[in-house]
Design an enzyme around this catalytic site. Sequence first.
Site: not given
Length: 244
Positions: A91, A118, A156, A171
């Site tokens: 993250p 963690e 893609r 796209d």
Amino acid sequence: MKIDIVTLFPEMFHGPFGHSIIKRAADKNIIDIFFTNPRDFTYDKHHQVDDAPFGGGAGMVLKPEPFFRSVANIKNAIPPKFTSRVLLMCPGGQTFSQEKARQLSQYDSLIFICGHYEGFDNRITEKLADEIISIGDYVLTGGELACMVIVDAVSRMLPGVLGSKESASTDSFYNGLLEHPQYTRPREYKKMPVPDILFSGDHSKIALWRKSKALEETFSKRPDLLADYPLTKDEIALLEKMKK
């Protein structure tokens, strides 16, 4: 492209990667996906991949040895001429984007490291990964879901994966704007008609309409994207009309 995924839960990928575009790309040998479980590179009888953090604290931290060994084993199987990139799912990494998908599609080999618990011992983060990537400002149970998203987006971009050569290039985000609206049959549904311009046969006018609508979509839904988009004089004029 050779894709290697280091994960404690390889079975999580079988459903998403066993259908649709990813499966077709694998069947065409455009991508080859392999899984490595770090537990297979532990030398204790319990196959332990995590341990309590030094200094105390909640949760368990992933140990460096199994992950360094896993990646070393993967790299030994990569052809010498292949360009490769080791990506850590976290993250706190750089936010993934369409531009990043395009950059990653230029490599011959991608190695994904998926975490749990963690987090990683910092030596994995600093010394093993070439790049740390996040798919958004939130925390998932593990890195597997983020990895699936990135593999799908990168695939893609590869030639031959999509049915049309132009599909990826139209796209949303590919050229910095959201995609223009799309229509198909029937021509009218519940008193909602398809714009007449799309039946004009004038491709230059249709292209201009699509560009105008792409700008409109971006301006109304994601105006932040326009800050980095190189607007032409005609596009600036179109935007001014929209604002009025």
